[in-house]
Design a protein around this motif. Structure first.
Motif, PDB file in Angstrom:
ATOM      1  N   ALA A 280      -9.286 -34.743   9.046  1.00 24.97           N
ATOM      2  CA  ALA A 280      -8.221 -35.511   9.692  1.00 24.97           C
ATOM      3  C   ALA A 280      -7.933 -34.957  11.073  1.00 24.97           C
ATOM      4  N   ARG A 281      -7.934 -33.596  11.165  1.00 29.12           N
ATOM      5  CA  ARG A 281      -7.671 -32.983  12.464  1.00 29.12           C
ATOM      6  C   ARG A 281      -8.777 -33.306  13.454  1.00 29.12           C
ATOM      7  N   ASP A 282     -10.034 -33.303  12.983  1.00 28.71           N
ATOM      8  CA  ASP A 282     -11.152 -33.644  13.859  1.00 28.71           C
ATOM      9  C   ASP A 282     -11.058 -35.097  14.329  1.00 28.71           C
ATOM     10  N   LYS A 283     -10.636 -36.000  13.407  1.00 31.49           N
ATOM     11  CA  LYS A 283     -10.521 -37.411  13.759  1.00 31.49           C
ATOM     12  C   LYS A 283      -9.453 -37.603  14.837  1.00 31.49           C
ATOM     13  N   LYS A 284      -8.313 -36.932  14.683  1.00 26.01           N
ATOM     14  CA  LYS A 284      -7.254 -37.053  15.682  1.00 26.01           C
ATOM     15  C   LYS A 284      -7.700 -36.483  17.027  1.00 26.01           C
ATOM     16  N   GLY A 285      -8.488 -35.411  16.952  1.00 21.20           N
ATOM     17  CA  GLY A 285      -8.998 -34.838  18.188  1.00 21.20           C
ATOM     18  C   GLY A 285      -9.911 -35.805  18.914  1.00 21.20           C
ATOM     19  N   TRP A 286     -10.796 -36.489  18.181  1.00 20.75           N
ATOM     20  CA  TRP A 286     -11.687 -37.468  18.798  1.00 20.75           C
ATOM     21  C   TRP A 286     -10.906 -38.665  19.329  1.00 20.75           C
ATOM     22  N   GLU A 287      -9.861 -39.059  18.615  1.00 24.94           N
ATOM     23  CA  GLU A 287      -9.044 -40.181  19.077  1.00 24.94           C
ATOM     24  C   GLU A 287      -8.338 -39.831  20.386  1.00 24.94           C
ATOM     25  N   ARG A 288      -7.783 -38.636  20.459  1.00 22.82           N
ATOM     26  CA  ARG A 288      -7.134 -38.219  21.705  1.00 22.82           C
ATOM     27  C   ARG A 288      -8.138 -38.147  22.852  1.00 22.82           C
ATOM     28  N   LEU A 289      -9.355 -37.644  22.546  1.00 28.62           N
ATOM     29  CA  LEU A 289     -10.395 -37.579  23.570  1.00 28.62           C
ATOM     30  C   LEU A 289     -10.754 -38.970  24.070  1.00 28.62           C
ATOM     31  N   LEU A 290     -10.861 -39.934  23.133  1.00 29.79           N
ATOM     32  CA  LEU A 290     -11.174 -41.307  23.512  1.00 29.79           C
ATOM     33  C   LEU A 290     -10.097 -41.874  24.432  1.00 29.79           C
ATOM     34  N   LEU A 291      -8.850 -41.660  24.071  1.00 27.54           N
ATOM     35  CA  LEU A 291      -7.750 -42.230  24.846  1.00 27.54           C
ATOM     36  C   LEU A 291      -7.655 -41.606  26.235  1.00 27.54           C
ATOM     37  N   TRP A 292      -7.724 -40.298  26.306  1.00 27.99           N
ATOM     38  CA  TRP A 292      -7.621 -39.642  27.608  1.00 27.99           C
ATOM     39  C   TRP A 292      -8.841 -39.951  28.478  1.00 27.99           C
ATOM     40  N   SER A 293     -10.010 -40.090  27.853  1.00 32.95           N
ATOM     41  CA  SER A 293     -11.205 -40.462  28.614  1.00 32.95           C
ATOM     42  C   SER A 293     -11.069 -41.877  29.166  1.00 32.95           C
ATOM     43  N   THR A 294     -10.501 -42.777  28.354  1.00 29.17           N
ATOM     44  CA  THR A 294     -10.267 -44.145  28.807  1.00 29.17           C
ATOM     45  C   THR A 294      -9.280 -44.153  29.971  1.00 29.17           C
ATOM     46  N   LEU A 295      -8.224 -43.362  29.864  1.00 32.73           N
ATOM     47  CA  LEU A 295      -7.243 -43.265  30.950  1.00 32.73           C
ATOM     48  C   LEU A 295      -7.912 -42.788  32.238  1.00 32.73           C
ATOM     49  N   LEU A 296      -8.729 -41.763  32.145  1.00 34.76           N
ATOM     50  CA  LEU A 296      -9.402 -41.245  33.333  1.00 34.76           C
ATOM     51  C   LEU A 296     -10.392 -42.263  33.910  1.00 34.76           C
ATOM     52  N   LEU A 297     -11.082 -42.986  33.024  1.00 31.17           N
ATOM     53  CA  LEU A 297     -12.030 -44.001  33.483  1.00 31.17           C
ATOM     54  C   LEU A 297     -11.308 -45.106  34.247  1.00 31.17           C
ATOM     55  N   ILE A 298     -10.209 -45.595  33.689  1.00 31.50           N
ATOM     56  CA  ILE A 298      -9.446 -46.651  34.349  1.00 31.50           C
ATOM     57  C   ILE A 298      -8.893 -46.147  35.682  1.00 31.50           C
ATOM     58  N   THR A 299      -8.421 -44.914  35.699  1.00 38.15           N
ATOM     59  CA  THR A 299      -7.918 -44.328  36.945  1.00 38.15           C
ATOM     60  C   THR A 299      -9.026 -44.292  37.995  1.00 38.15           C
ATOM     61  N   GLY A 300     -10.216 -43.875  37.594  1.00 39.97           N
ATOM     62  CA  GLY A 300     -11.346 -43.844  38.520  1.00 39.97           C
ATOM     63  C   GLY A 300     -11.685 -45.224  39.044  1.00 39.97           C
ATOM     64  N   ILE A 301     -11.627 -46.235  38.166  1.00 39.42           N
ATOM     65  CA  ILE A 301     -11.902 -47.608  38.590  1.00 39.42           C
ATOM     66  C   ILE A 301     -10.893 -48.049  39.646  1.00 39.42           C
ATOM     67  N   LEU A 302      -9.612 -47.748  39.418  1.00 35.04           N
ATOM     68  CA  LEU A 302      -8.586 -48.116  40.383  1.00 35.04           C
ATOM     69  C   LEU A 302      -8.793 -47.393  41.722  1.00 35.04           C
ATOM     70  N   VAL A 303      -9.183 -46.139  41.657  1.00 27.43           N
ATOM     71  CA  VAL A 303      -9.375 -45.362  42.888  1.00 27.43           C
ATOM     72  C   VAL A 303     -10.486 -45.970  43.750  1.00 27.43           C
TER      73      VAL A 303
END
Length: 481
Positions: free
Chosen positions: A2-25
């Motif tokens: 469960a802890r590993d799954k939450k870690g991957w979910e957080r990684l997915l979300l923060w990676s998506t945030l950074l990707l969208i930020t890069g697109i806007l930049v």
């Protein structure tokens, strides 16, 4: 596991945030500015915190100063460039997305958070304001933050810190754009309805949080003269003129065929599903989602009716502060229907994002065809203090000065006595930006011998072709016999 799954979910979300930020930049290197952006830029450039408020009040403007003050502080650190100003708007969208990967994820889960990131970052309206030098990305953040604070207050009304945060958020929103009052109004109505049956002792806090920010807002309105719009006559904005089609085009138009129709269909599907699957929500949550889903539409109607009382024009962008709530509601509802519907929602959001990016990229980089040549010509030929007379919309002088702040711009239509100005500058360096065939009146040319050498066709940010012009070097020979 469960802890590993939450870690991957957080990684997915923060990676998506950074990707969208890069697109806007990637959209921030545009050197073109429209009239609204020019207003923001010239309000901040070379000014002071006190000077910003003083200038807005002196102009009897309809703006409020918080956004401009914050942008001013940002430019003190990152410089007074178009790029720096656009990055400040990106920061507003990033702040909203951070709500998605933190508060929204903790309350509604990873699926809602992921879809919220796509919708609030890259949908048609959001991708534009995410790089536009205006306050809208930040007002979306403030209204979304206000809604989440209210949701948490309903769950734990005794948290005094949350009430204080709500008061500050309301103040910040009202002092960033006065039309935030409409999404705030409907949010406060929801909170009142939730507290009245079971938490009546907390009602006083609600009126305090909503009422305190109204005091400085009312004082500012009185000082700025904004109330003068009431009774001055209509600019064509009436309750009947509000256009539902324009409202949905603003939200869903991407340039793809039937994108608006598909968007409206999804909106109606989500609204229907909210009623069909009521049992999957707790009652306060169900009412919260309903208010979020309809907030922007209700604000559009209410604000349009208010705007019809005066001469201020009104378009859907003026109430887009609540658009983050619409996307939040969709992101909450779609996973509750079934995985297939949620997957379709993610797919539609991704398609909208790609089409919106292509459309915004063209708007950013394909609307400045003359800019490079214009700036090269200016560097070679213009000198500080040169006088430029132009025959375009009077507001374009503000836009021109963004690029050439060392020149003096005067609109031909605003000159009571053009001959007097030309006589004062006889022998000086005078230019004419000719956007239309109009020239000086026969009276003026009858008093002075004026010739203009055409130096070429130039322009800055092109808006419907209206900022292109021929540059004429004027020679003023003096009084005729």
């Amino acid at each position: 596991m469960a802890r590993d799954k939450k870690g991957w979910e957080r990684l997915l979300l923060w990676s998506t945030l950074l990707l969208i930020t890069g697109i806007l930049v990637t959209l921030c290197f545009d050197q073109g500015v429209d009239l609204d952006e020019a207003y923001s830029y010239t309000t901040v450039r070379g000014n002071t915190l006190f000077g910003i408020s003083r200038d807005i009040l002196a102009a009897n403007d309809t703006d409020v100063p918080l956004y401009y003050s914050a942008l001013f502080l940002w430019t003190r650190v990152f410089g007074e460039t178009f790029l720096a100003c656009r990055l400040f708007s990106v920061a507003g969208t990033v702040a909203t997305m951070i709500l998605g990967v933190t508060v929204i994820r903790r309350i509604w889960g990873t699926g809602t958070s992921f879809l919220f990131l796509l919708l609030v970052g890259l949908t048609p309206a959001m991708i534009h304001v995410g790089v536009n030098i205006r306050m809208y990305s930040w007002t979306v953040f403030l209204v979304t933050l206000c809604a989440l604070e209210m949701y948490l207050i309903v769950r734990e009304p005794e948290r005094r810190g949350m009430w204080a945060a709500l008061c500050l958020t309301t103040f910040a929103g009202l002092f960033s754009h006065y039309f935030t009052a409409f999404p705030f109004l409907f949010l406060y109505l929801w909170l009142f309805g939730e507290l009245l049956p079971r938490r009546r002792r907390e009602i006083g806090k609600l009126f305090l949080c909503g009422g305190l920010p109204l005091i400085p807002t009312a004082l500012w309105f009185a000082a700025s003269g904004i109330l003068r719009f009431a009774g001055e006559g209509s600019s064509g904005t009436t309750g009947e003129s509000m256009d539902p089609a324009a409202f949905f085009r603003f939200l869903f138009f991407t340039g793809l065929e039937d994108s608006v129709a598909i968007g409206v269909g999804i909106f109606l599907l989500v609204l229907s599903a909210l009623f069909l699957f009521q049992r999957r929500y707790e009652k306060p949550e169900w009412r919260f989602v309903l208010f979020c889903l309809l907030n922007m539409a209700c604000s559009y109607v209410a604000a349009g009716m208010a705007a019809s009382l005066g001469s201020h024009f009104f378009i859907p962008r003026h109430v887009m502060h609540g658009v983050g709530l619409l996307w939040l509601a969709m992101a909450i509802i779609l996973p509750r229907i079934n995985p297939r519907v949620y997957g379709f929602g993610v797919l539609f959001a991704a398609v909208m994002a790609c089409a919106s990016y292509r459309k915004e990229y063209a708007l950013s980089y394909d609307t400045v065809p003359y800019l490079e040549d214009t700036m090269a010509f200016a560097a070679e030929n213009f000198q500080a203090g040169d006088l430029v007379i132009y025959n375009a919309d009077p507001r374009f002088g503000m836009l021109y000065s963004c690029y050439l702040p060392e020149l003096t711009f005067v609109c031909l239509w605003e000159l009571e006595d053009p001959a007097a100005l030309l006589r004062e500058n006889m022998g000086g360096r005078v230019w004419f930006f000719q956007s239309r065939p109009d020239w000086f009146s026969p009276e003026t040319t009858g008093q002075l011998v004026i010739t203009g050498e055409n130096m070429g066709h130039y322009g800055f940010q092109i808006m419907d072709g209206s900022t292109e012009f021929d540059v004429l070097r004027l020679a003023i020979r003096g009084v005729t016999e």
